[in-house]
Scaffold this motif. Structure first.
Motif, PDB file in Angstrom:
ATOM      1  N   PRO A  77       0.827  -1.215   0.000  1.00  0.00           N
ATOM      2  CA  PRO A  77       0.000   0.000   0.000  1.00  0.00           C
ATOM      3  C   PRO A  77       0.857   1.260   0.000  1.00  0.00           C
ATOM      4  CG  PRO A  77      -0.921  -1.612   1.504  1.00  0.00           C
ATOM      5  CD  PRO A  77       0.389  -2.176   1.048  1.00  0.00           C
ATOM      6  N   ARG A  88      -6.022  -3.623  -4.766  1.00  0.00           N
ATOM      7  CA  ARG A  88      -6.836  -3.290  -3.600  1.00  0.00           C
ATOM      8  C   ARG A  88      -6.601  -1.821  -3.285  1.00  0.00           C
ATOM      9  NH1 ARG A  88      -8.372  -7.961  -0.551  1.00  0.00           N
ATOM     10  NH2 ARG A  88      -7.319  -9.859  -1.267  1.00  0.00           N
ATOM     11  N   ASP A  89      -7.648  -1.110  -2.830  1.00  0.00           N
ATOM     12  CA  ASP A  89      -7.436   0.291  -2.469  1.00  0.00           C
ATOM     13  C   ASP A  89      -8.269   0.683  -1.258  1.00  0.00           C
ATOM     14  OD1 ASP A  89     -10.031   1.291  -3.294  1.00  0.00           O
ATOM     15  OD2 ASP A  89      -9.340   1.254  -5.369  1.00  0.00           O
ATOM     16  N   SER A  90      -7.974   1.886  -0.744  1.00  0.00           N
ATOM     17  CA  SER A  90      -8.610   2.353   0.487  1.00  0.00           C
ATOM     18  C   SER A  90     -10.030   2.868   0.251  1.00  0.00           C
ATOM     19  CB  SER A  90      -7.754   3.448   1.129  1.00  0.00           C
ATOM     20  OG  SER A  90      -7.528   4.521   0.229  1.00  0.00           O
ATOM     21  N   SER A 149      -4.901   5.317  -1.131  1.00  0.00           N
ATOM     22  CA  SER A 149      -3.776   4.373  -1.087  1.00  0.00           C
ATOM     23  C   SER A 149      -4.218   3.067  -1.724  1.00  0.00           C
ATOM     24  CB  SER A 149      -3.282   4.144   0.342  1.00  0.00           C
ATOM     25  OG  SER A 149      -4.317   3.683   1.185  1.00  0.00           O
ATOM     26  N   HIS A 150      -3.255   2.345  -2.314  1.00  0.00           N
ATOM     27  CA  HIS A 150      -3.590   1.075  -2.957  1.00  0.00           C
ATOM     28  C   HIS A 150      -2.380   0.168  -3.017  1.00  0.00           C
ATOM     29  CE1 HIS A 150      -2.178   1.614  -7.384  1.00  0.00           C
ATOM     30  NE2 HIS A 150      -1.626   2.575  -6.696  1.00  0.00           N
ATOM     31  N   SER A 151      -2.657  -1.121  -3.256  1.00  0.00           N
ATOM     32  CA  SER A 151      -1.602  -2.119  -3.430  1.00  0.00           C
ATOM     33  C   SER A 151      -1.818  -2.823  -4.752  1.00  0.00           C
ATOM     34  CB  SER A 151      -1.619  -3.145  -2.284  1.00  0.00           C
ATOM     35  OG  SER A 151      -2.843  -3.879  -2.296  1.00  0.00           O
ATOM     36  N   VAL A 165      -5.789   0.215   3.279  1.00  0.00           N
ATOM     37  CA  VAL A 165      -6.039  -0.854   2.308  1.00  0.00           C
ATOM     38  C   VAL A 165      -6.285  -2.145   3.072  1.00  0.00           C
ATOM     39  CG1 VAL A 165      -5.095  -2.182   0.387  1.00  0.00           C
ATOM     40  CG2 VAL A 165      -4.597   0.267   0.581  1.00  0.00           C
ATOM     41  N   PHE A 171      -4.447  -6.628   2.424  1.00  0.00           N
ATOM     42  CA  PHE A 171      -3.046  -6.790   2.021  1.00  0.00           C
ATOM     43  C   PHE A 171      -2.261  -7.343   3.199  1.00  0.00           C
ATOM     44  CE2 PHE A 171       1.360  -5.408   1.667  1.00  0.00           C
ATOM     45  CZ  PHE A 171       1.673  -5.837   0.376  1.00  0.00           C
ATOM     46  N   PRO A 199       2.417  -1.031   4.915  1.00  0.00           N
ATOM     47  CA  PRO A 199       2.443  -0.031   3.845  1.00  0.00           C
ATOM     48  C   PRO A 199       3.866   0.467   3.584  1.00  0.00           C
ATOM     49  CG  PRO A 199       1.561   0.913   5.865  1.00  0.00           C
ATOM     50  CD  PRO A 199       1.725  -0.560   6.117  1.00  0.00           C
TER      51      PRO A 199
END
Length: 331
Positions: free
Chosen positions: A77, A97-99, A121-123, A309, A312, A316
């Motif tokens: 993230p 994946r995101d917030s 935020s994302h991964s 996120v 995950f 982060p």
């Protein structure tokens, strides 16, 4: 994808001045993302003399990578502000994946577009079944009127259409009578164009746009407005075409061609880009970093600008240290 450079350069991006040649060929810069086994990308935007094409402000071209050797994509993230990310794959599969609560797979033929707005935020992680990873990661700068909107995510399938000898997939904007379903905040175009060996296609351009042709497989010969003269563009190079042009001819030689065609109305706003943030001033970017470090890395405020996120398995990504001097405008 995050900009995982250990020492990202802070860039002031003034509106680009007109270039000289009708077609300007830009060479990529090789960028390692992280440690010794991490992915390497070929970056053509931003660079000296050309920071944007329309609102497109970042272009990383990667692969084809053997995941057994490279380790694939594992991006924890990380934050974004003031931009949209556009993920487009030729091979492989990536889990996003995101917030904002989104969870989606990126696959060839479909586009994932994430609007960061005021902050998200994302991964991104390549899936266990992915053996080869190959694609482009693109960013779009949001104009002043839209850059503080709430974050959201979109996923859309694309439809292949034949134009001359080419197969075209439009993932942003409109081309060849096909419109993309994703949301943009300035006039833009993003499309994949595939040509067989010795194939040829002619595409009608919006003369209000400037365009870029990023070569994933080539080389490709480019002709503008029936001028007769052609420019050959090699693998991973980006050809810039100035506004005012109405026809683009792409021709393949002995090898098949695949390009990503980008376009947009010239972006008339000054940007400050550092790491994964786009702002309008040095101080604004400093504040974005402070909030990320305090709220997410320090875990002090999960309800802050960047959120959390879920799902995950890991921590982060901390922000790099900021430059020790303030950014000064280029003259």
């Amino acid at each position: 994808m995050s900009n995982l450079e250990r020492d990202p350069v802070e860039l002031l991006c003034p509106p680009d001045a007109p270039t000289g040649p009708v077609v300007q060929v830009l060479a990529p810069r090789d960028v390692p993302l992280g440690g010794p086994r991490a992915m390497r990308v070929r970056r053509t935007l931003p660079q000296r003399g050309r920071t944007t094409i329309g609102a497109w402000c970042f272009a990383d071209h990667y692969g084809p990578d053997d995941v057994a050797e490279s380790g694939g994509m594992v991006v924890p993230p990380h934050p974004h502000t003031g931009l949209q990310t556009v993920s487009w794959l030729f091979e492989g599969e990536i889990e996003h994946r995101d917030s904002a609560g989104s969870h989606e797979l990126v696959r060839p033929g479909a586009v994932n577009l994430m609007t960061a707005g005021r902050g998200i935020s994302h991964s991104e992680v390549s899936t266990p079944g992915t053996t080869r990873l190959h694609g482009v990661q693109l960013w779009v700068a949001l104009p002043e009127a839209s850059r503080r909107i709430g974050p959201f995510f979109e996923h859309a399938e694309t439809v292949p259409v034949a134009v001359g000898d080419a197969i075209v997939r439009v993932f942003v904007g409109a081309l060849a009578g096909v419109d993309s379903d994703v949301t943009v905040f300035s006039p833009l175009l993003g499309a994949q164009v595939d040509l067989p060996a010795h194939g040829r296609t002619e595409l009608e351009l919006d003369p209000a746009f400037e365009h870029g042709v990023l070569v994933d497989a080539g080389p490709v010969a480019i002709e503008i407005d029936g001028a007769g003269a052609t420019t050959e563009v090699a693998w991973s190079e980006l050809a810039y075409v100035e506004p005012g042009r109405r026809r683009l001819v792409l021709a393949a030689g002995a090898e098949p061609v695949r390009v990503v065609l980008l376009g947009g109305v010239p972006f008339g706003e000054e940007l400050v880009m550092w790491w994964n943030f786009i702002g309008r001033s040095h101080d604004e970017v400093v504040e974005f970093r402070r909030e990320w470090q305090a709220d997410v890395i320090g875990r002090d405020n999960p309800d802050g600008r960047f959120g959390v996120v879920d799902g995950f398995d890991g921590d982060p990504l901390p922000a790099p240290e900021l430059p020790t001097v303030r950014l000064k405008p280029r003259r």
